[in-house]
Enzyme design. Structure first.
Site, PDB file in Angstrom:
ATOM      1  N   TRP A  31       9.981   1.171   6.158  1.00  0.00           N
ATOM      2  CA  TRP A  31      10.664   0.173   5.338  1.00  0.00           C
ATOM      3  C   TRP A  31      12.068   0.706   5.063  1.00  0.00           C
ATOM      4  O   TRP A  31      12.234   1.832   4.587  1.00  0.00           O
ATOM      5  CB  TRP A  31       9.873   0.002   4.034  1.00  0.00           C
ATOM      6  CG  TRP A  31      10.444  -0.935   3.025  1.00  0.00           C
ATOM      7  CD1 TRP A  31      10.866  -2.213   3.225  1.00  0.00           C
ATOM      8  CD2 TRP A  31      10.605  -0.673   1.628  1.00  0.00           C
ATOM      9  NE1 TRP A  31      11.294  -2.773   2.046  1.00  0.00           N
ATOM     10  CE2 TRP A  31      11.143  -1.840   1.048  1.00  0.00           C
ATOM     11  CE3 TRP A  31      10.347   0.426   0.807  1.00  0.00           C
ATOM     12  CZ2 TRP A  31      11.435  -1.938  -0.319  1.00  0.00           C
ATOM     13  CZ3 TRP A  31      10.633   0.330  -0.531  1.00  0.00           C
ATOM     14  CH2 TRP A  31      11.163  -0.841  -1.084  1.00  0.00           C
ATOM     15  N   LYS A  59       2.431  -7.610  -4.505  1.00  0.00           N
ATOM     16  CA  LYS A  59       1.761  -8.454  -3.529  1.00  0.00           C
ATOM     17  C   LYS A  59       0.309  -8.733  -3.903  1.00  0.00           C
ATOM     18  O   LYS A  59      -0.124  -9.889  -3.930  1.00  0.00           O
ATOM     19  CB  LYS A  59       1.811  -7.785  -2.149  1.00  0.00           C
ATOM     20  CG  LYS A  59       3.044  -8.098  -1.342  1.00  0.00           C
ATOM     21  CD  LYS A  59       4.301  -7.434  -1.845  1.00  0.00           C
ATOM     22  CE  LYS A  59       4.296  -5.936  -1.624  1.00  0.00           C
ATOM     23  NZ  LYS A  59       5.577  -5.289  -2.006  1.00  0.00           N
ATOM     24  N   ASP A  81       3.209   5.924  -0.594  1.00  0.00           N
ATOM     25  CA  ASP A  81       3.728   4.632  -1.041  1.00  0.00           C
ATOM     26  C   ASP A  81       2.632   3.607  -0.787  1.00  0.00           C
ATOM     27  O   ASP A  81       2.232   3.385   0.361  1.00  0.00           O
ATOM     28  CB  ASP A  81       5.007   4.268  -0.276  1.00  0.00           C
ATOM     29  CG  ASP A  81       5.682   3.017  -0.841  1.00  0.00           C
ATOM     30  OD1 ASP A  81       5.138   2.407  -1.784  1.00  0.00           O
ATOM     31  OD2 ASP A  81       6.754   2.640  -0.330  1.00  0.00           O
TER      32      ASP A  81
END
Length: 300
Positions: A32, A149, A113
């Site tokens: 990312w 999310k 993460d």
């Protein structure tokens, strides 16, 4: 509590810069893109390690372990706990054990993460397996966690940063320093979204309902992967598309070039990041056939 996954990573990066002098952070290739921005702005020295193998569109375990072996002892490795972004390629449980063994031997610090717990397999418990393997092997890990999310709280910026410590006294000291960093950066995190998360996780009935609903979302994404692969193969494409269903989570790392992505945009009005990453959450049963035909047109 911190500001979702990004804020959690930034707190950890600032903590590393202050209290882990000389420690370099190693980041997957690819990752990312904001990971690089976060650790750069915290003033931490960065490097990369191999993760994705273009030829197989899968994990480069051999390259990954070699890079870990060659890194200076006590380095930090930023790992994606599940549903790797952008590739959708995750190590198996056995591969995580190999990774853990090498990192333990090198005294590396594992920073996880975890932005998509539940969105990989549909099982929140299973998606935590990497962290649990490391803890079982005796690592003291860090974790940046996001509820953006999996609880639909993107706009609330709800997350947590966790660091395992050797004692209660050390934990008190670490927590105190994290608060000092947060105080100067953003003072305090939001209250409303955190109350929603605490209410759901603190109630057995609501938590069970949440598990079911997260699985429904993950299963829908998995179904879209199957439909996309089926439709791509029906177009007559001679390219291999098994990676569409072998990858996991919200994203499919399609293998398309930047130029092919450009043609999708200009010729078919279909948009995605230029590295070929498809957000599978944005694919629907009514659009998947059109998407497959367009991909075939630009890749044939």
């Amino acid at each position: 509590q911190s500001l979702s996954g990004t804020g959690s990573c930034r707190l950890m990066a600032e903590f590393q810069q202050r209290f882990m002098p000389g420690c370099k952070v190693y980041i997957t290739v690819p990752t990312w893109s904001n990971h690089h921005n976060i650790w750069r702005d915290a003033g931490c020295e960065q490097d990369t390690f191999r993760y994705y193998k273009e030829s197989t569109r899968g994990l480069d375990l051999e390259g990954m372990l070699e890079d870990m072996q060659n890194a200076p002892d006590g380095s930090m490795f930023l790992l994606h706990a599940c549903a790797h972004n952008p590739t959708g390629v995750d190590p198996t449980a056995d591969e995580w054990r190999q990774i853990s063994k090498v990192m333990k031997a090198k005294s590396h610090f594992a920073m996880f993460d975890m932005a998509y717990q539940g969105f990989a397999s549909g099982d929140c418990e299973r998606d935590a397996q990497a962290i649990r393997i490391f803890v079982e092997d005796g690592h003291k890990v860090g974790c940046a966690q996001s509820f953006a999310k999996n609880m639909g709280l993107y706009g609330q910026r709800i997350g947590a940063v966790s660091i395992m410590c050797d004692s209660k006294e050390e934990a008190t000291n670490v927590e105190s320093q994290l608060k000092v960093i947060a105080r100067a950066m953003y003072s305090n995190p939001p209250l409303h979204g955190a109350a929603l998360v605490a209410t759901i996780l603190g109630d057995d009935k609501l938590k069970a309902q949440w598990y079911v609903e997260v699985k429904e979302m993950a299963d829908r994404i998995i179904n879209m992967r199957t439909l996309l692969r089926d439709n791509l193969e029906k177009t007559g494409s001679t390219l291999p598309w098994k990676h569409v269903t072998e990858q996991i989570g919200m994203f499919c790392y399609s293998g398309m070039t930047g130029e092919q992505v450009d043609k999708l945009r200009t010729d078919h009005h279909i948009y995605m990041t230029r590295n070929g990453r498809i957000s599978m959450a944005g694919v629907t049963s009514s659009t998947v056939e059109r998407l497959a035909k367009a991909i075939h047109e630009v890749t044939k």
